[in-house]
Design an enzyme around this catalytic site. Structure first.
Site, PDB file in Angstrom:
ATOM      1  N   TRP A 166       0.855  -1.202   0.000  1.00 31.92           N
ATOM      2  CA  TRP A 166       0.000   0.000   0.000  1.00 31.92           C
ATOM      3  C   TRP A 166       0.879   1.236   0.000  1.00 31.92           C
ATOM      4  O   TRP A 166       1.865   1.297   0.753  1.00 31.92           O
ATOM      5  CB  TRP A 166      -0.897  -0.032   1.248  1.00 31.92           C
ATOM      6  CG  TRP A 166      -1.847   1.115   1.387  1.00 31.92           C
ATOM      7  CD1 TRP A 166      -2.617   1.669   0.396  1.00 31.92           C
ATOM      8  CD2 TRP A 166      -2.136   1.843   2.590  1.00 31.92           C
ATOM      9  NE1 TRP A 166      -3.383   2.683   0.918  1.00 31.92           N
ATOM     10  CE2 TRP A 166      -3.104   2.823   2.265  1.00 31.92           C
ATOM     11  CE3 TRP A 166      -1.698   1.761   3.905  1.00 31.92           C
ATOM     12  CZ2 TRP A 166      -3.628   3.709   3.198  1.00 31.92           C
ATOM     13  CZ3 TRP A 166      -2.213   2.633   4.847  1.00 31.92           C
ATOM     14  CH2 TRP A 166      -3.170   3.597   4.490  1.00 31.92           C
ATOM     15  N   ASP A 201      -1.564  -6.100   8.531  1.00 32.67           N
ATOM     16  CA  ASP A 201      -2.492  -5.014   8.199  1.00 32.67           C
ATOM     17  C   ASP A 201      -3.727  -5.657   7.560  1.00 32.67           C
ATOM     18  O   ASP A 201      -3.674  -6.115   6.426  1.00 32.67           O
ATOM     19  CB  ASP A 201      -1.831  -4.031   7.232  1.00 32.67           C
ATOM     20  CG  ASP A 201      -2.771  -2.868   6.910  1.00 32.67           C
ATOM     21  OD1 ASP A 201      -3.856  -2.790   7.525  1.00 32.67           O
ATOM     22  OD2 ASP A 201      -2.415  -2.033   6.049  1.00 32.67           O
ATOM     23  N   LYS A 245     -13.952  -0.527   5.009  1.00 31.04           N
ATOM     24  CA  LYS A 245     -14.512  -1.236   3.850  1.00 31.04           C
ATOM     25  C   LYS A 245     -15.567  -2.241   4.270  1.00 31.04           C
ATOM     26  O   LYS A 245     -16.628  -2.325   3.656  1.00 31.04           O
ATOM     27  CB  LYS A 245     -13.398  -1.976   3.103  1.00 31.04           C
ATOM     28  CG  LYS A 245     -12.595  -1.113   2.174  1.00 31.04           C
ATOM     29  CD  LYS A 245     -11.395  -0.519   2.837  1.00 31.04           C
ATOM     30  CE  LYS A 245     -10.490   0.163   1.827  1.00 31.04           C
ATOM     31  NZ  LYS A 245      -9.544   1.057   2.442  1.00 31.04           N
TER      32      LYS A 245
END
Ligand code: LMR
Length: 391
Positions: free
Chosen positions: A126, A207, A242
């Site tokens: 990311w 993560d 999300k």
């Protein structure tokens, strides 16, 4: 002190989102930022979230400061969601300002306890990971992850690098739905990674922003739980942006599995870091997640909604794969092999630019495509754009 400030490039994901919003073309398609949209192209309000909101509105509680570490029922609910039946494992959970806040809280803790450690991240990862850990003052480096030749996970490359690291170095891992590639290790590959991590005395930092988007809520937590079952100390950053479609509330958590640690002291250390950063976490998003996860009926409604999101993304992968196969022949199997919100197209930046400029189709410059932005009305346009820039 302000007149010589260096210029900064826009963030590759958030900057692109701003450019998309400013684009006046009606047929533009946003496959950049990781936001789940429904078949109508809207960010959904989940029915379980709506029901939880109604409960909170009815309770009409005043807005007060939350405990620095978050409310106990929220922390218990997160623990169950992430670690399932591992009830006796020595784990401390604190609420954080979404997943990014969890990474930053964890990074600050690690800088405090182990200032000389290096954080090893997958290549690629990311776009914000290196910035968060470097911003906390830690050294950052990368281990091989994505194999461009096979479009899969480079286990040998990862182990060759991790197998040489000094004890105490930190390894950033995506337990499911790797961002940006969508390529996840198999269980056997995870086992091999954990063998090396345990042998070298490394510290995994997971993560987890997409728990439930790859195979299911419990399946996607498998790597985290396997790590804990093996007794390996680790950190887990959870984001609920999300999976609860709660992007604006900034709701998340950091869990630390620390065998042998004094849990009260560890919690105290985490609270110290939070207090001097933002004092205590925001209330509304956590209250919604807590209301859902502490009510059987609401939780199963949410799980069904999460499953529907997962299946829609899978269906979009299959549909784009079919359309590309028709247009270009074989070569896009990566779409159906990868998991979660993102696919890695392998397209060079000039082609990504061409898709945006000629067709109004926005992908991140790394070649990442957000499959959660696809729907029946834009998929032909996207596949035509992909075919045109590939040809
Ligand atoms: C993404 O990767 O697109 C998301 O996690 C959103 C973000 O903050 O970058």
């Amino acid at each position: 002190m302000f007149d010589q400030l260096p210029a900064h490039a826009d963030d590759p994901i958030l900057g692109l989102f701003e450019a998309y919003k400013a684009d006046p073309r009606p047929h533009k398609v946003n496959l950049g930022i990781g936001i789940y949209c429904d078949e109508q192209g809207r960010v959904p309000v989940l029915a379980s979230v709506r029901a939880a909101r109604a409960l909170l509105a009815e309770a009409d509680a005043p807005s007060v400061y939350a405990p620095t570490e978050g409310a106990q029922p929220y922390r218990d609910a997160v623990r169950r969601l992430v670690f399932g039946e591992l009830e006796t494992a020595p784990i401390v959970v604190v609420q954080t300002v979404a997943g990014t806040g969890a990474l930053k809280t964890g990074a600050d803790l690690l800088k405090d306890l182990s200032p000389e450690a290096t954080v090893w991240m997958p290549d690629p990862t990311w776009a914000n990971h290196a910035a968060i850990f470097e911003g906390a003052g830690l050294r950052v480096d990368h281990y091989p992850y994505y194999d461009g030749r096979t479009g899969g996970f480079d286990l040998d490359g990862a182990i060759a690098t991790l197998g040489k690291l000094p004890a105490g170095d930190i390894v950033l891992l995506h337990p499911c739905c790797h961002n940006p590639t969508g390529v996840d290790p198999s269980h056997d590959e995870w086992r091999a990674l954990f063998d090396t991590i345990a042998q070298r005395g490394l510290l995994p930092f997971f993560d987890m922003a997409y728990q439930g988007f790859a195979q299911g809520v419990d399946e996607d937590a498998w790597a985290v739980r396997e790590c804990v079952r093996r007794g390996i100390a680790c950190l887990v950053a959870s984001s609920f942006s999300k999976i609860f479609s709660l992007y604006g509330e900034r709701v998340g958590a950091l869990a630390v599995h620390a065998p042998g640690a004094d849990a009260a002291r560890l919690l105290g250390r985490l609270k110290l870091g939070i207090r001097r950063s933002y004092s205590c976490p925001p209330g509304q998003g956590a209250a919604l997640v807590q209301a859902i996860l502490s009510d059987r009926a609401l939780e199963s409604q949410w799980r069904a909604e999460l499953e529907a999101m997962r299946l829609r993304m899978r269906a979009m992968r299959t549909a784009l794969h079919r359309a590309l196969h028709r247009a270009l022949g074989p070569g896009s199997d990566y779409l159906v092999a990868q998991h979660g919100m993102f696919s890695y197209t392998g397209l060079a930046p000039a082609r990504i630019d061409a898709m945006r400029e000629r067709f109004g189709v926005y992908l991140v410059g790394s070649g990442r495509l957000c499959v959660a932005g696809l729907n029946a009305s834009n998929i032909e346009r996207v596949s035509a754009a992909l075919a045109a820039v590939r040809a």
